[in-house]
Design an enzyme around this catalytic site. Structure first.
Site, short mmCIF file in Angstrom:
data_model
loop_
_atom_site.label_atom_id
_atom_site.label_comp_id
_atom_site.label_asym_id
_atom_site.label_seq_id
_atom_site.Cartn_x
_atom_site.Cartn_y
_atom_site.Cartn_z
N GLY A 194 110.86 12.34 88.67
CA GLY A 194 110.06 12.84 89.50
C GLY A 194 110.16 14.35 89.59
O GLY A 194 111.11 14.94 89.26
N GLN A 246 109.28 23.00 92.35
CA GLN A 246 110.30 23.17 91.63
C GLN A 246 110.28 23.85 90.18
O GLN A 246 110.93 24.15 89.51
CB GLN A 246 111.00 21.64 91.04
CG GLN A 246 111.57 20.79 92.35
CD GLN A 246 112.02 19.60 91.62
OE1 GLN A 246 111.33 18.58 91.83
NE2 GLN A 246 113.17 19.35 91.42
N CYS A 297 118.91 15.40 91.54
CA CYS A 297 117.76 16.45 91.42
C CYS A 297 117.67 17.45 90.16
O CYS A 297 118.89 18.05 90.02
CB CYS A 297 117.91 17.14 93.04
SG CYS A 297 116.42 18.12 93.19
N LEU A 298 116.88 17.43 89.57
CA LEU A 298 116.81 18.62 88.60
C LEU A 298 116.97 19.90 89.04
O LEU A 298 117.25 20.78 88.18
CB LEU A 298 115.39 18.25 87.87
CG LEU A 298 115.20 16.96 87.14
CD1 LEU A 298 113.51 17.19 86.65
CD2 LEU A 298 115.88 16.77 85.90
N HIS A 353 111.63 11.26 97.81
CA HIS A 353 112.53 12.40 97.28
C HIS A 353 111.57 13.55 97.08
O HIS A 353 111.89 14.90 97.50
CB HIS A 353 113.39 11.95 96.14
CG HIS A 353 114.22 13.23 95.43
ND1 HIS A 353 115.47 13.03 95.28
CD2 HIS A 353 113.82 14.43 94.95
CE1 HIS A 353 115.90 14.37 94.64
NE2 HIS A 353 114.85 14.91 94.46
N GLU A 354 110.50 13.38 96.30
CA GLU A 354 109.58 14.20 95.92
C GLU A 354 108.95 14.89 97.14
O GLU A 354 108.67 16.26 97.20
CB GLU A 354 108.65 13.88 94.78
CG GLU A 354 109.22 13.52 93.50
CD GLU A 354 110.25 14.56 93.02
OE1 GLU A 354 109.96 15.79 93.19
OE2 GLU A 354 111.23 14.12 92.31
N HIS A 408 110.75 17.57 98.90
CA HIS A 408 110.46 19.00 98.32
C HIS A 408 109.44 19.72 98.82
O HIS A 408 109.56 21.04 98.79
CB HIS A 408 110.57 18.79 96.83
CG HIS A 408 111.74 18.59 96.20
ND1 HIS A 408 112.66 19.65 95.92
CD2 HIS A 408 112.13 17.81 95.03
CE1 HIS A 408 113.67 19.30 95.17
NE2 HIS A 408 113.56 17.94 94.76
ZN ZN Z 1 114.60 16.96 93.53
#
Ligand code: ZN
Length: 173
Positions: A46, A51, A95-96, A137-138, A141
């Site tokens: 995701g 991001q 998380c990226l 999660h997304e 963000h």
């Molecule tokens: Zn993340």
């Protein structure tokens, strides 16, 4: 399509609230395609637009690879959770934007989300399991919330200090 740079902690943009997408046009579709390519290459399941330094309410997901299915990319514009299940399950999330950090987070295991798709049409989706976790999660963000916010304050401070130090080393190199 082109790969985009993913911003990481402690970039202050990660704490910004993303603004709604006003119109689904070619520019938005191109951004979604680039985000998908960036996500697949990372690799991740995701990615939120913020991001890649675009604070708009747009996210992409694909949990198929983790579940050994054919690729099934999902693009959600202005997503909104309209129902959360009563059962909560723990899942170790990464998380990226916070490489090499994993946090066990308990979230509702099912949900219903309403969003606009890449063709500008309103959609509603019932999600469960990993997809439900990834959507929450997304969506976090989009409101500037990160997985480290689910840690104890002490552990969170240690992670933030580590990433600030890494950023300093990076900029002086
Ligand atoms: Zn993340």
């Amino acid at each position: 399509m082109s790969k985009l740079a993913i911003i990481t902690l402690p970039d202050p943009l990660l704490r910004a609230a993303s603004a709604p997408v006003e119109r689904v046009d070619d520019e938005v579709r191109r951004l979604a395609d680039d985000m998908l390519e960036t996500m697949y290459e990372a690799p991740g399941i995701g990615l939120a637009a913020v991001q890649v330094a675009v604070p708009r309410r747009l996210l992409v997901l694909d949990v198929a690879e983790k579940e050994n299915q054919e690729p099934s990319p999902i693009v959600m514009i202005n997503p909104e959770i309209i129902k959360l299940g009563d059962t909560r399950v723990p899942y170790e999330e990464g998380c990226l934007s916070i490489p090499d950090v994993r946090v066990e987070i308990e979230r509702p295991s099912t949900l219903t989300v309403r969003f606009i798709d890449r063709n500008g049409r309103e959609q509603q989706l019932d999600a469960a399991g990993l997809l439900a976790t990834a959507i929450q999660h997304e969506l976090d963000h989009l409101d500037g919330r990160l997985i480290i916010d689910f840690m104890s304050r002490l552990k969170r401070d240690i992670v933030i200090r580590k990433f600030k130090k890494l950023a300093r080393l990076d900029s002086s190199a």
